[in-house]
Design a protein around this motif. Sequence first.
Motif, short mmCIF file in Angstrom:
data_model
loop_
_atom_site.label_atom_id
_atom_site.label_comp_id
_atom_site.label_asym_id
_atom_site.label_seq_id
_atom_site.Cartn_x
_atom_site.Cartn_y
_atom_site.Cartn_z
N LEU A 13 -21.26 -22.70 6.23
CA LEU A 13 -21.25 -21.18 5.56
C LEU A 13 -20.58 -20.16 6.60
N ILE A 14 -19.74 -19.27 6.12
CA ILE A 14 -19.33 -18.27 7.00
C ILE A 14 -19.19 -17.05 6.11
N ASP A 15 -19.75 -15.97 6.36
CA ASP A 15 -19.76 -14.66 5.68
C ASP A 15 -18.15 -14.14 5.72
N ALA A 16 -17.50 -14.13 4.70
CA ALA A 16 -16.09 -13.58 4.47
C ALA A 16 -16.11 -12.14 4.42
N SER A 17 -16.96 -11.50 4.24
CA SER A 17 -16.93 -10.03 4.40
C SER A 17 -16.95 -9.51 5.74
N GLN A 18 -17.26 -10.35 6.55
CA GLN A 18 -17.44 -9.86 8.06
C GLN A 18 -16.14 -10.69 8.73
N ARG A 19 -15.43 -10.24 9.78
CA ARG A 19 -14.49 -11.08 10.54
C ARG A 19 -15.41 -12.28 11.22
N PHE A 20 -14.67 -13.49 11.23
CA PHE A 20 -15.65 -14.42 11.64
C PHE A 20 -15.73 -14.30 13.27
N GLN A 21 -16.73 -14.97 13.71
CA GLN A 21 -17.12 -14.75 15.10
C GLN A 21 -16.71 -16.00 15.96
N GLU A 22 -16.56 -15.83 17.38
CA GLU A 22 -16.41 -17.20 18.29
C GLU A 22 -17.27 -18.29 18.06
N LEU A 23 -18.58 -17.91 17.71
CA LEU A 23 -19.56 -18.73 17.47
C LEU A 23 -19.26 -19.56 16.19
N ASP A 24 -18.82 -19.08 15.14
CA ASP A 24 -18.39 -19.83 14.06
C ASP A 24 -17.35 -20.80 14.33
N LEU A 25 -16.23 -20.74 15.35
CA LEU A 25 -15.27 -21.19 15.71
C LEU A 25 -15.87 -22.60 16.67
N ASP A 26 -16.76 -21.96 17.64
CA ASP A 26 -17.49 -23.08 18.46
C ASP A 26 -18.25 -24.15 17.75
N GLY A 27 -19.15 -23.56 16.70
CA GLY A 27 -19.87 -24.33 16.00
C GLY A 27 -19.15 -25.55 15.13
N MET A 28 -18.02 -25.19 14.61
CA MET A 28 -17.30 -26.08 13.87
C MET A 28 -16.51 -27.12 14.78
N LYS A 29 -15.97 -26.67 16.02
CA LYS A 29 -15.42 -27.38 16.81
C LYS A 29 -16.48 -28.41 17.20
N TRP A 30 -17.73 -28.16 17.53
CA TRP A 30 -18.92 -29.06 18.23
C TRP A 30 -19.08 -30.06 17.00
N LEU A 31 -19.43 -29.62 15.74
CA LEU A 31 -19.39 -30.57 14.78
C LEU A 31 -18.21 -31.43 14.59
N THR A 32 -17.14 -30.94 14.75
CA THR A 32 -15.78 -31.81 14.56
C THR A 32 -16.01 -32.92 15.64
N ASP A 33 -16.23 -32.36 16.91
CA ASP A 33 -16.14 -33.12 18.19
C ASP A 33 -17.11 -34.13 18.08
N SER A 34 -18.44 -33.82 17.46
CA SER A 34 -19.27 -34.83 17.38
C SER A 34 -19.24 -35.88 16.32
N GLY A 35 -18.00 -35.70 15.46
CA GLY A 35 -17.89 -36.75 14.64
C GLY A 35 -18.14 -36.40 13.22
N CYS A 36 -18.74 -35.29 13.01
CA CYS A 36 -19.23 -34.68 11.62
C CYS A 36 -17.69 -34.53 10.74
N ASN A 37 -17.98 -34.59 9.64
CA ASN A 37 -16.78 -34.21 8.63
C ASN A 37 -17.41 -32.87 8.12
#
Length: 147
Positions: A13-37
């Motif tokens: 979940l990301i708050d669309a009313s705010q510009r997304f942050q690096e933390l969001d990108l890093d979190g999604m990358k980590w999950l993807t790199d960990s093999g999570c869908n």
Amino acid sequence: IESRRMCVEIMYLIDASQRFQELDLDGMKWLTDSGCNISVVLTKSDMLFEGRNRSGIQKYDYDPISALEKAMLQMQASPWGFGTAELPEMFLTSAKQRTGRQQILEHLVDVQQRVRLGMKREWWPSKEKQMMENAEKNRAVRLQSPK
């Protein structure tokens, strides 16, 4: 997360009313790199179009899904930019306007049906398969690059 065998997909979940942050990108990358869908749910989309100025121009004049996809493709060491992972499905939602709920429910039913049938989406590679594909691509790139 890496050791959970029963975890089929994570809704990020990301708050669309705010510009997304690096933390969001890093979190999604980590999950993807960990093999999570993952699938991305952009919440509070109603706030994107609130607050017009006197000219009637919208407060935010950007498409959060396109902006997030662009940032995901361009980030450093991006699994999406390198082609080792496909971009996750993204949903624009608003509890206030009651939008996006049906699309998420349909997506969850689809995921559930695929799990019951033992099928996987093409963008659900196992971690081992993904690592082997990455190694093969890197080997091909090294062979093609001039020394």
